[in-house]
Design an enzyme around this catalytic site. Structure first.
Site, PDB file in Angstrom:
ATOM      1  N   LEU A  39     -16.931   1.614   0.814  1.00  0.00           N
ATOM      2  CA  LEU A  39     -16.023   1.007   1.805  1.00  0.00           C
ATOM      3  C   LEU A  39     -15.535   2.015   2.831  1.00  0.00           C
ATOM      4  CD1 LEU A  39     -13.082  -1.404   1.060  1.00  0.00           C
ATOM      5  CD2 LEU A  39     -12.578   0.770   2.182  1.00  0.00           C
ATOM      6  N   ASP A  42      -9.910   3.108   7.933  1.00  0.00           N
ATOM      7  CA  ASP A  42      -9.390   3.705   9.180  1.00  0.00           C
ATOM      8  C   ASP A  42     -10.189   4.903   9.706  1.00  0.00           C
ATOM      9  OD1 ASP A  42      -7.506   2.126   7.958  1.00  0.00           O
ATOM     10  OD2 ASP A  42      -5.962   3.655   7.861  1.00  0.00           O
ATOM     11  N   ARG A 159       3.499   7.033   5.532  1.00  0.00           N
ATOM     12  CA  ARG A 159       2.162   7.638   5.602  1.00  0.00           C
ATOM     13  C   ARG A 159       1.577   7.664   7.016  1.00  0.00           C
ATOM     14  NH1 ARG A 159       1.607   3.052   2.203  1.00  0.00           N
ATOM     15  NH2 ARG A 159       1.002   1.198   3.357  1.00  0.00           N
ATOM     16  N   ASP A 160       0.397   8.262   7.098  1.00  0.00           N
ATOM     17  CA  ASP A 160      -0.464   8.271   8.279  1.00  0.00           C
ATOM     18  C   ASP A 160       0.077   9.163   9.408  1.00  0.00           C
ATOM     19  OD1 ASP A 160      -1.679   6.318   6.705  1.00  0.00           O
ATOM     20  OD2 ASP A 160      -0.843   4.647   7.851  1.00  0.00           O
TER      21      ASP A 160
HETATM   22  C1  FRU Z   1      -4.400   1.304   6.893  1.00  0.00           C
HETATM   23  C2  FRU Z   1      -4.079   2.040   5.616  1.00  0.00           C
HETATM   24  C3  FRU Z   1      -3.204   3.265   5.860  1.00  0.00           C
HETATM   25  C4  FRU Z   1      -3.531   4.139   4.695  1.00  0.00           C
HETATM   26  C5  FRU Z   1      -5.015   3.870   4.505  1.00  0.00           C
HETATM   27  C6  FRU Z   1      -5.486   3.933   3.089  1.00  0.00           C
HETATM   28  O1  FRU Z   1      -5.560   0.542   6.794  1.00  0.00           O
HETATM   29  O2  FRU Z   1      -3.459   1.184   4.673  1.00  0.00           O
HETATM   30  O3  FRU Z   1      -1.844   2.983   5.999  1.00  0.00           O
HETATM   31  O4  FRU Z   1      -3.283   5.480   4.950  1.00  0.00           O
HETATM   32  O5  FRU Z   1      -5.243   2.585   5.021  1.00  0.00           O
HETATM   33  O6  FRU Z   1      -6.868   3.824   3.037  1.00  0.00           O
END
Ligand code: FRU
Length: 460
Positions: A39, A42, A159-160
Site C-alpha cells: 500500500l 501520502d 503528526r505530519d
Molecule cells: C494521512 C495519514 C497521516 C499519517 C499517515 C500514516 O493519510 O493518516 O496523518 O501520518 O497517513 O500513514
C-alpha cells in the site's frame, strides 16, 4: 542483523515475491507512481535537492492495509522518469515502531533532513514523537531520534511535521487534535533544526482532526493546505469521507484566514504536499486515495498492491483561488498524436492517454471514458459533473464542480485505472480511480471543440 536490516530484507523479499503478479495487473499504471508491492499513501519529504527531485512516500510493504509504515523513496531529474531508491526509513526503533508516519524534507548544512512522526501504539494506546533523520548523500539516512514530544493540550493525534525556512529561522507546522477533540494546526520555531520552540495554534475551527498541514507563500499570500477530518457534506462540497483543501490568509505571528476550499473535486484525493523547486515553482503531489473510503473494494488488492500518487502539479494563485496544472515537463510523456480533429467523436483509445478538448463551444456536452466515467458539462450554469459506479455496489455516484466564468477546456490524463481531469487550465481538478471493464475501450466525446489525443509513454 539489527531490526532495521531485518525489515529492509523482509520488504525486499515481499517486492520480489509479488513482482510478477503486481506488474501483470492490467490496472497497473504505466506513468504514475504506485507501490512496488503493498500500500502507498501520502507523498512525503518532497524536495528538489542539489538539482535532483526526491519524493518519499508512506509505504506498507507487507499487505494492502494500513499499518507500520516505511518511507519508500524515488528520485528524478525531470519529473517524468523516476528511479526507485533504497528504502529511506523503516519502523525499526522504539519511537517509530508502529510507523514512520508522514513528514517533510529540508536541506541544511549540505545535508538532507527528514522530519517525520514516530507512531507508537501499545495495547491500543497511541504515542507520537516528531523525529529527525539526516543524510549526506540523499540516499542513506541516519535516525537522530525524537526532537519534539507531545505538548499539553493535545491528544496523541499529533503528526505530519512540515518544515520550511526563511532568511532568519526554521519553522514547522504539525496537524493536531486538541484535547476537546477538535482539529487544529500548531507551529514551532527553531534556529538550528534541533531545538524547537512551541509557538501555539496556527489555525483551527472545524473538524475533529487536521492531517498533513503545509504552509507557504503563493503569489504573495499565505496558504495553509491541510486534510481535515469530520466535515459534514454540504451540497456539492465535502462529499468524500475526508477532505483536502486550503485557506488563504495573512500571517504575522497570528494567522487570519478566509473560507476553506477543497483542492480537488474528484473521488480520490488526499494528503497533498508541496515544495518550492529550484525554478521557484510551487509543486504538489497528492495521494490518489482517501483513508477509510471503500479501500477494501479496490480490485488491485488481488494483485497485492493498492493506491497510487497523482501527477506532479504546479500551483498558482489567481483571483483568490488555487489553480493546479500538470507540470510542463509532462508533455514529454506524449508519444503519438492519435486524434486531432473537431468533436464530437467516438474512438477506441489506449489506456494511457492524454485527452485535450479545447475551445469548447457547445452549451452542453459530455465525455464518456470506457463506458465507465462520464464528465457532463453545462456552460449556462457553469457546472461540471463527474459520474462513475461506486466501488462497492456499482451504483452511480457523482461529484460536481463550478467554474467561475466560462468553461473553455478539459484536459484528461488517463492511466489504466485512474484519471486526472483539469478544467480551464487547472481551475478545477477531478482526481479519481477508474476500474473499467477491459471490454470497453472507447472514448465518446459529445461536444463541439478542438480535440487532441496522445498516447502516453510507459515509464514504469
Ligand atoms: C494521512 C495519514 C497521516 C499519517 C499517515 C500514516 O493519510 O493518516 O496523518 O501520518 O497517513 O500513514
Amino acid at each position: 542483523m539489527d531490526r532495521d536490516q531485518e525489515l529492509r530484507q523482509k520488504a525486499q523479499q515481499e517486492v520480489e515475491k509479488y513482482q510478477v503478479i503486481v506488474t501483470s495487473d492490467p490496472y497497473r499504471p504505466t506513468y504514475h507512481i504506485a507501490p512496488p508491492v503493498g500500500l502507498i499513501n501520502d507523498p512525503n519529504g518532497w524536495i528538489q535537492w542539489n538539482g535532483i527531485y526526491h519524493l518519499f512516500y508512506q509505504w506498507m510493504p507487507f499487505g494492502t492495509e494500513h499499518g507500520a509504515k516505511f518511507w519508500g523513496h524515488l528520485s528524478s531529474t525531470n519529473l517524468v522518469d523516476w528511479k526507485q531508491e533504497p528504502i529511506a526509513l523503516t519502523p525499526s526503533e522504539w519511537f517509530d515502531k508502529d510507523g514512520c508516519y508522514s513528514g517533510s524534507a529540508i536541506s541544511h548544512d549540505d545535508q538532507l533532513h527528514l522530519f517525520y512522526t514516530g507512531n507508537v501504539k501499545t495495547n491500543g494506546v497511541r504515542e507520537t514523537y516528531q523525529c529527525l533523520a539526516t543524510s549526506k548523500d540523499g540516499i542513506h539516512f541516519d535516525k537522530k531520534g525524537v526532537l519534539i514530544e507531545l505538548p499539553n493540550g493535545f491528544t496523541a493525534h499529533f503528526r505530519d511535521p512540515k518544515v520550511w525556512n526563511d532568511d532568519s529561522k526554521f519553522y514547522m507546522v504539525i496537524g493536531a487534535q486538541k484535547e476537546d477533540n477538535t482539529g487544529s494546526v500548531v507551529w514551532y520555531e527553531s534556529e538550528d533544526l534541533q531545538d524547537w520552540e512551541y509557538k501555539g495554534i496556527l489555525a483551527d475551527g472545524f473538524g475533529y482532526m487536521w492531517e498533513c498541514p503545509d504552509f507557504f507563500l503563493l503569489d504573495g499570500q499565505y496558504v495553509l493546505l491541510f486534510s481535515p477530518q469530520g466535515l459534514r457534506a454540504e451540497g456539492i462540497n465535502n462529499r468524500n469521507v475526508y477532505q483536502s483543501g486550503y485557506v488563504i490568509g495573512k500571517w504575522n505571528d497570528h494567522f487570519t484566514f478566509g473560507e476553506f476550499s477543497e483542492l480537488d473535486r474528484g473521488f480520490e484525493f488526499y494528503a497533498p504536499q508541496t515544495t518550492l523547486d529550484e525554478k521557484g515553482r510551487r509543486l504538489l503531489f497528492g495521494w490518489m486515495g482517501v483513508p477509510d473510503q471503500k479501500e477494501e473494494y479496490h480490485p488491485t488488492k488481488k494483485h497485492h498492491w493498492i493506491h497510487q500518487l497523482t501527477l506532479p502539479r504546479e500551483l498558482e494563485l489567481k483571483d483568490g483561488k488555487i489553480y493546479q496544472k500538470p507540470v510542463e515537463e509532462l508533455v514529454e510523456l506524449r508519444d503519438e498524436l492519435i486524434v486531432h480533429e473537431l468533436g464530437p467523436i467516438t474512438k477506441t483509445i489506449p489506456r494511457a492517454s492524454e485527452i485535450l478538448l479545447d475551445e469548447i463551444t457547445s452549451e452542453k456536452g459530455y465525455i464518456t471514458i470506457f463506458d465507465y466515467a462520464t464528465i457532463d458539462f453545462d456552460k449556462k450554469n457553469r457546472t461540471i459533473k463527474l459520474t462513475r459506479p461506486a466501488f462497492d455496489n456499482g451504483e452511480k455516484e457523482e461529484r460536481v464542480g463550478i467554474v467561475e466564468k466560462d468553461l473553455n477546456d478539459i484536459r484528461i490524463f488517463l492511466d489504466h485505472s485512474s484519471f486526472e481531469i483539469f478544467i480551464n487550465g487547472g481551475e478545477l481538478v477531478f482526481t479519481s480511480r477508474m476500474f473499467a471493464s477491459f471490454y470497453h475501450s472507447t472514448l465518446e466525446v459529445q461536444a463541439q471543440g478542438q480535440l487532441s489525443l496522445w498516447s502516453l509513454r510507459q515509464k514504469f
